[in-house]
Enzyme design. Structure first.
Site, PDB file in Angstrom:
ATOM      1  N   LYS A  88      17.531  15.124  11.895  1.00  0.00           N
ATOM      2  CA  LYS A  88      16.265  15.011  12.961  1.00  0.00           C
ATOM      3  C   LYS A  88      16.749  15.090  14.239  1.00  0.00           C
ATOM      4  O   LYS A  88      16.474  15.839  15.104  1.00  0.00           O
ATOM      5  CB  LYS A  88      15.525  14.154  12.440  1.00  0.00           C
ATOM      6  CG  LYS A  88      14.328  13.435  13.580  1.00  0.00           C
ATOM      7  CD  LYS A  88      13.255  14.460  13.742  1.00  0.00           C
ATOM      8  CE  LYS A  88      12.604  14.507  15.116  1.00  0.00           C
ATOM      9  NZ  LYS A  88      11.293  15.285  14.990  1.00  0.00           N
TER      10      LYS A  88
ATOM     11  N   CYS B 239      10.279  13.574  22.761  1.00  0.00           N
ATOM     12  CA  CYS B 239      11.329  13.942  21.611  1.00  0.00           C
ATOM     13  C   CYS B 239      12.521  14.421  22.334  1.00  0.00           C
ATOM     14  O   CYS B 239      13.827  13.806  22.169  1.00  0.00           O
ATOM     15  CB  CYS B 239      10.793  15.024  20.951  1.00  0.00           C
ATOM     16  SG  CYS B 239       9.019  14.647  20.226  1.00  0.00           S
TER      17      CYS B 239
HETATM   18  N1  SAJ Z   1      11.537  23.639  27.608  1.00  0.00           N
HETATM   19  C1  SAJ Z   1      12.265  24.284  28.515  1.00  0.00           C
HETATM   20  N2  SAJ Z   1      12.814  25.392  27.854  1.00  0.00           N
HETATM   21  C2  SAJ Z   1      12.638  25.923  26.732  1.00  0.00           C
HETATM   22  C3  SAJ Z   1      11.704  25.231  25.670  1.00  0.00           C
HETATM   23  C4  SAJ Z   1      11.363  24.038  26.345  1.00  0.00           C
HETATM   24  O1  SAJ Z   1      12.633  23.859  29.541  1.00  0.00           O
HETATM   25  O2  SAJ Z   1      13.076  27.116  26.465  1.00  0.00           O
HETATM   26  C5  SAJ Z   1      11.053  22.162  27.834  1.00  0.00           C
HETATM   27  C6  SAJ Z   1       9.579  22.232  27.647  1.00  0.00           C
HETATM   28  O3  SAJ Z   1       8.810  22.514  28.917  1.00  0.00           O
HETATM   29  C7  SAJ Z   1       9.333  20.756  27.723  1.00  0.00           C
HETATM   30  C8  SAJ Z   1      10.656  20.015  26.757  1.00  0.00           C
HETATM   31  O4  SAJ Z   1      11.498  21.314  26.953  1.00  0.00           O
HETATM   32  O5  SAJ Z   1       9.315  19.917  28.785  1.00  0.00           O
HETATM   33  C9  SAJ Z   1      10.292  19.896  25.260  1.00  0.00           C
HETATM   34  O6  SAJ Z   1       9.449  20.724  24.869  1.00  0.00           O
HETATM   35  P1  SAJ Z   1       9.594  21.662  23.451  1.00  0.00           P
HETATM   36  O7  SAJ Z   1       8.347  22.730  23.295  1.00  0.00           O
HETATM   37  O8  SAJ Z   1      10.605  22.219  23.085  1.00  0.00           O
HETATM   38  O9  SAJ Z   1       9.528  20.455  22.433  1.00  0.00           O
HETATM   39  P2  SAJ Z   1       8.680  19.143  21.963  1.00  0.00           P
HETATM   40  O10 SAJ Z   1       9.326  18.300  22.659  1.00  0.00           O
HETATM   41  O11 SAJ Z   1       7.309  19.229  22.254  1.00  0.00           O
HETATM   42  O12 SAJ Z   1       8.828  18.904  20.306  1.00  0.00           O
HETATM   43  C10 SAJ Z   1      10.116  19.181  19.717  1.00  0.00           C
HETATM   44  C11 SAJ Z   1      10.143  20.062  18.841  1.00  0.00           C
HETATM   45  N3  SAJ Z   1      11.801  20.032  18.190  1.00  0.00           N
HETATM   46  C12 SAJ Z   1      12.431  21.136  18.317  1.00  0.00           C
HETATM   47  O13 SAJ Z   1      11.981  22.226  18.630  1.00  0.00           O
HETATM   48  C13 SAJ Z   1      13.713  21.019  17.639  1.00  0.00           C
HETATM   49  C14 SAJ Z   1       9.661  19.539  17.635  1.00  0.00           C
HETATM   50  O14 SAJ Z   1       9.612  20.496  16.549  1.00  0.00           O
HETATM   51  C15 SAJ Z   1       9.647  18.116  17.255  1.00  0.00           C
HETATM   52  O15 SAJ Z   1       8.942  17.836  16.048  1.00  0.00           O
HETATM   53  C16 SAJ Z   1       9.371  17.402  18.379  1.00  0.00           C
HETATM   54  O16 SAJ Z   1      10.279  17.922  19.452  1.00  0.00           O
HETATM   55  C17 SAJ Z   1       9.455  15.965  17.984  1.00  0.00           C
HETATM   56  O17 SAJ Z   1       8.501  15.065  17.716  1.00  0.00           O
HETATM   57  O18 SAJ Z   1      10.805  15.468  17.782  1.00  0.00           O
END
Ligand code: SAJ
Length: 406
Positions: free
Chosen positions: A201, A255
């Site tokens: 995880k 996360c």
């Molecule tokens: N972000 C970027 N560039 C990207 C993708 C995201 O800058 O290409 C930023 C987003 O704007 C945000 C942050 O990253 O600030 C995180 O956003 P996210 O959409 O990537 O992820 P979370 O935090 O909403 O959810 C993640 C997910 N994990 C993965 O994709 C590996 C989700 O599946 C998990 O369940 C969640 O963390 C968790 O609860 O752990």
């Protein structure tokens, strides 16, 4: 019947989804106000599809309570923050929940922990609680780690369609819990040991953090070298084995910006790439600030109150502001005694920061530079209204000719 402990971003959708699929659920949270609200059918956060789920579940298979109930299956979905100074997991909410479960559970009950925890946490923090109570693990109680994987904004869909991991001490208990989750989960459910479940995880979120950090580093390199990072990533990603994520104003949420610290905290000296990635992502709000400064200079705008940050949440189309890049940026400004930037977010209804507007038109009227921090659908639909402003688009969603990028 299952008792789900913690009715937040993960616990609530999980409880409602179980209920929808015919499992009798008691949802427990120590926050009485929250429980009262849920009983009345009111939600505490927005998420696509959750309102309908709550309406349907409330008259059927779910009750909400501040009390733990006597049963044979518990799911714990409480927060697991990290301690800022040591970067280690703060396990107190998980420990408290486990202790309360042990007070009431049936003999042979299974305690499933869904909250993200650092590898080894169950051995270190949970097993001793059980042993100290004179109970035998594997007989009086069983432990399972079934980390959640759902993404805010698409939780309800992902609950049913994402594969899952069940970490268990025994195959038999693993199978039993796999069957339970199969009531709604259509994807593959893998059974493994508890440590592997804990580690995988944290690894998933760390992988994403590192990939985003790479994109962010490329953005900064391309800025210096006068190249278009989006064009470069687009082309590189056409290679069948390359998949670079998108640069942005920083990484927020509870996360991805938190979990990698568990590895840094537990393995200092080894988690080097992970630490560097964290630092890069944490430095992005400052990069945005330096871009704002450059735009102000170039256009002879000396007044910081003419700058407006669009978006306060940690990502698009959610109302969650935890660790959001905009809040990180405002904190940085505060440290330098620089105040006065204006802020607007259509999804954040409460006033969280100074100079936060509730009226979009008024916000736009009062500023000259718009910084798009979050790619909400709202701004995509209202792009025309910012056409005459200087725009810093950190999310690459604006197609106008003259737009500043990261
Ligand atoms: N972000 C970027 N560039 C990207 C993708 C995201 O800058 O290409 C930023 C987003 O704007 C945000 C942050 O990253 O600030 C995180 O956003 P996210 O959409 O990537 O992820 P979370 O935090 O909403 O959810 C993640 C997910 N994990 C993965 O994709 C590996 C989700 O599946 C998990 O369940 C969640 O963390 C968790 O609860 O752990």
């Amino acid at each position: 019947m299952i008792n789900i402990i913690g009715l937040g971003y993960i616990g609530l959708p999980t409880a409602l989804t179980f209920a929808k699929h015919g499992v009798e659920v008691v949802g427990t949270d120590y926050n009485k106000e929250l429980v009262d609200k849920l009983q009345k059918g009111q939600l505490t956060f927005e998420e696509e599809g959750i309102e309908e789920l709550l309406k349907a579940a409330i008259n059927n298979n779910i009750v909400f309570s501040t009390e733990y109930v006597k049963t044979d299956t518990y799911i714990i979905a409480v927060p697991t923050p990290y301690v800022k100074e040591s970067k280690k997991l703060e396990p107190k909410y998980v420990i408290a929940a486990v202790k309360s479960v042990l007070e009431v559970c049936e003999k042979g009950a299974v305690i499933i922990i869904e909250s993200t925890i650092s590898p080894g946490s169950i051995d270190k923090h949970v097993r001793p609680e059980i042993v100290n109570k004179g109970l035998i693990i594997g007989k009086d109680v069983h432990l399972v780690h079934a980390p959640e994987r759902i993404i805010p904004g698409n939780m309800i869909y992902e609950l049913e369609n994402n594969s899952r991991t069940i970490g268990s001490d025994s195959i038999e208990i693993g199978q039993r819990i796999k069957e339970l989750y199969s009531s709604f989960c259509k994807a593959e459910i893998v059974i493994t040991d508890i440590r592997s479940a804990e580690m995988s995880k944290v690894v998933e979120n760390t992988y994403r953090d590192i990939n985003i950090a790479f994109a962010n580093e490329l953005a900064m390199i391309c800025r210096t070298g006068d190249m278009d990072v989006y064009e470069i990533i687009r082309i590189a990603n056409m290679h069948p084995r390359v998949n670079i994520l998108s640069p942005g104003p920083g990484v927020g949420g509870h996360c991805i910006s938190v979990d990698p610290w568990f590895l840094v905290g537990d393995y200092p000296g080894l988690a080097n790439l992970i630490l560097t990635a964290r630092k890069i992502n944490d430095s992005m709000p400052e990069h945005v600030l330096s871009r704002i400064r450059a735009i102000m200079r170039e256009n002879n705008i000396g007044d910081i109150t003419k700058v407006g940050l669009y978006g306060l949440t940690y990502k698009e189309n959610v109302d969650d502001v935890r660790e959001s890049p905009t809040l990180q940026l405002l904190e940085k400004m505060d440290e330098h005694l620089a105040f006065g930037m204006k802020v607007f977010d259509p999804l954040v209804k409460v006033k969280l920061v100074d100079n936060q507007y509730s009226d979009f038109n008024k916000f736009i009227e009062d500023i000259e530079i718009v910084v798009i921090m979050v790619a909400h659908a709202h701004i995509k639909e209202n792009m025309d209204s910012i056409q005459n402003k200087f725009i810093l688009d950190t999310k690459n969603i604006c197609a106008f000719d003259k737009v500043y990028k990261l």
